[in-house]
Design a protein around this motif. Structure first.
Motif, short mmCIF file in Angstrom:
data_model
loop_
_atom_site.label_atom_id
_atom_site.label_comp_id
_atom_site.label_asym_id
_atom_site.label_seq_id
_atom_site.Cartn_x
_atom_site.Cartn_y
_atom_site.Cartn_z
N LYS A 185 119.83 26.06 36.62
CA LYS A 185 118.84 24.98 37.56
C LYS A 185 117.56 25.66 37.11
O LYS A 185 116.64 24.77 37.03
CB LYS A 185 119.18 25.13 38.95
CG LYS A 185 118.33 24.07 39.54
CD LYS A 185 118.77 23.75 40.90
CE LYS A 185 117.82 22.33 41.70
NZ LYS A 185 118.23 22.03 42.79
N TYR A 186 117.20 27.08 37.25
CA TYR A 186 115.73 27.35 36.93
C TYR A 186 115.35 28.18 35.92
O TYR A 186 114.58 28.71 35.73
CB TYR A 186 115.52 28.11 38.44
CG TYR A 186 115.76 27.41 39.45
CD1 TYR A 186 114.64 26.32 39.94
CD2 TYR A 186 116.72 27.33 40.33
CE1 TYR A 186 114.82 25.48 40.92
CE2 TYR A 186 116.70 26.62 41.67
CZ TYR A 186 115.73 25.43 41.84
OH TYR A 186 115.95 25.06 43.07
N ASP A 216 116.69 21.95 36.69
CA ASP A 216 115.72 20.99 37.57
C ASP A 216 114.57 20.31 36.75
O ASP A 216 113.96 20.98 35.57
CB ASP A 216 115.04 22.29 38.49
CG ASP A 216 114.06 21.64 39.43
OD1 ASP A 216 114.77 21.40 40.57
OD2 ASP A 216 112.83 21.17 39.29
#
Ligand code: ICS
Length: 523
Positions: free
Chosen positions: A279-280, A404
């Motif tokens: 996600k990051y 994200d």
């Protein structure tokens, strides 16, 4: 001969049980570059007195329990809350101005017969309201126990309703009924999922400091995390969040702002490491701060990742200052411990990590095993693609995570990662316990009471390490027993200072005369 010992253990079982257990009792005869296969993460055979705990224990007790400023409410009978209340000796530092600490309380809905019959949702709602009125916490977590799943209370609906009603309190729930998985391990996964879904990423504020990491899978038992943080601080490494020893709500919320995840306990928290990466864009490496040499090695790994001469120099200076006195201490103790043997049966990581400390004392681990770890923790992560999904593991949610849209930020380019890999820094890698153990040693998954006693009788180790359920039955056999879950009353054992504490503790235990006066049943 380990083959004879295995045979003797299995003899006692009915044939069907013996066949199953045989796959979980492995004689380490790894050929060069090949690890033998073990069966793990499967149901305990009914009737066997396992060392394992339950899924609720893994979720509430292990992952969420060490966080000081979240009110953790157990929805269930009072015993579940009580027995998961600080018995693991997870410490926290709430000395900062305005820091809240609810860990000294035990919150439970104290379910009674009538709640089981008529439903417990109203009682849970009232408990959340009461906790909020008393403490005004940033977060309230709800944990399901076995009866909750059986009667069908919708804890997630109650949590969502209360979150909306309270407005400034993050309320979320965990479907971590004790029976949900085959062990605590399922509870880790459930906890990881919900923390990631409801909490990680809520605070985008950049914290001050350089070389920002998260320490994943360190639970501050006996103050281990304090010692590791002391070393980080001295090296100039900024620890944004520990999952979850000495942790706070805000640490979890900020975890995505770190630039590296250092994974200590692979079993309990690898899910968060993977999700943070997807996600990051935060990469992860495996570390181990149990053992003085491992501590030095892990610090060097972190320095290599950041690849900055300033940090590398500081890390080397800290190692040069702190490691030699620890090794001197080991050398002093060694004449009294050299050649002695140990058995280690702990949950999912320590049976591996603690072998390092015994090595530093010249002691040999003749047998070790995990209560609930998976094949990758035994054999290494290369087995992951081949792992079978069975009915029990399918029961545990896998959440889908995507990059994200605005905050995905790869910390290193593909080329930089490849260059670091080339230089020997392995990302997303854990080789497991078996390759680190000598040939001919015995690796046993989900050891039980009968097998523990039989192993002690046949191999007579100088020390046996496990937990409270094993403590007194082993000591009655005349063998010193060290709890590696709670550390009895000791610790810290991590880092440099912790290693010295451990050397002295083991010296004291294996050289005590008192054990010689005990008569074991076979004597
Ligand atoms: Fe990880 Mo006890 Fe940890 Fe490990 Fe885990 Fe548990 Fe404890 Fe044990 C644990 S998270 S509670 S290192 S701190 S569930 S000692 S796997 S069994 S070996």
């Amino acid at each position: 001969d380990p083959a004879v010992i295995k045979e003797k253990i299995l003899q006692k079982y009915p044939p069907k049980v013996a066949r199953k257990r045989a796959k979980q009792i492995l004689i380490n005869e790894a050929l060069e570059n090949e690890t033998p296969e073990i069966t793990a993460n499967v149901r305990t055979i009914p009737g066997i007195i396992t060392m394992r705990g339950c899924t609720y224990a893994g979720c509430k007790g292990v992952i969420m329990g060490p966080t000081r400023d979240i009110v953790n409410i157990t929805h269930g009978p009072i015993g579940c809350g009580f027995y998961s209340w600080l018995t693991r000796r997870n410490q926290t530092d709430a000395s900062a101005d305005g820091a809240e600490n609810y860990m000294t309380y035990c919150f439970s809905t104290d379910m009674q017969d009538k709640d089981i019959i008529f439903g417990g949702e109203k009682k849970l709602e009232a408990a959340i309201q009461e906790a909020y009125d008393l403490f005004h916490p940033k977060g309230i977590c709800i944990f399901a126990t076995c009866p909750v799943g059986l009667i069908g209370d919708d804890i997630h609906a109650v949590a969502a309703k209360m979150k909306e009603r309270l407005g400034d309190c993050n309320v979320f729930a965990f479907s971590c009924e004790g029976y949900k998985g085959v062990s605590q391990s399922a509870g880790h996964h459930i906890a990881n999922n919900q923390v990631f879904r409801h909490l990680v990423g809520l605070n985008d504020e950049q914290k001050p400091g350089e070389y920002k990491i998260n320490l994943l899978g360190e639970y501050n038992i006996g103050g281990d995390g304090f010692e590791i943080d002391r070393i980080f601080k001295k090296c100039g490494i900024t620890n944004i969040a520990t999952f979850s020893g000495n942790s706070s709500y805000d640490q979890f919320a900020s975890a995505h702002t770190a630039d590296l995840n250092a994974v200590m306990c692979h079993r309990s928290i690898n899910y968060v490491a993977d999700m943070l990466e997807v996600k990051y864009g935060v990469p992860w490496v495996k570390v181990n701060f149990i053992g003085a040499q491992s501590t030095a090695k892990s610090l060097r790994k972190i320095a290599r990742y950041f690849d900055d001469p300033v940090l590398t120099e500081r890390v080397e200076a800290v190692i040069a200052e702190e490691l030699p006195p620890v090794m001197e201490e080991a050398a002093k103790v060694r004449p009294r411990t050299e050649g002695k043997t140990a058995m280690l049966f702990v949950g999912g990581s320590r049976a591996h990590h603690y072998q390092e400390l015994f090595k530093e004392l010249g002691m040999k681990t003749v047998s070790a095993g995990y209560e609930f770890a998976h094949r990758d923790d035994y054999e290494g992560r290369h087995v992951l693609p081949g792992l079978k999904v069975d009915a029990d593991s399918r029961n545990i949610e896998e959440i889908e995570v995507n990059p994200d849209e605005t905050r995905f930020n790869p910390r290193k380019s593909e080329e930089e990662l490849a260059a670091l890999e080339e230089s020997g820094l392995a990302f997303k890698e854990y080789d497991g316990m078996i390759p680190d153990m000598e040939k001919g040693t015995m690796v046993i998954d989900d050891l039980n009471q009968y097998e523990a006693e039989k192993m002690v009788e046949l191999l007579k180790p100088d020390i046996f390490c496990a937990g409270i359920k094993e403590k007194f039955s082993i000591q009655k056999l005349g063998i010193p027993m060290k709890q590696l879950h709670s550390y009895d009353s000791g610790g810290p054992y991590a880092g440099f200072k912790g290693a010295v504490n451990f050397y002295h503790e083991i010296d004291r235990l294996v050289n005590s005369k008192v054990w010689g006066y005990l008569k074991a049943p076979w004597q």
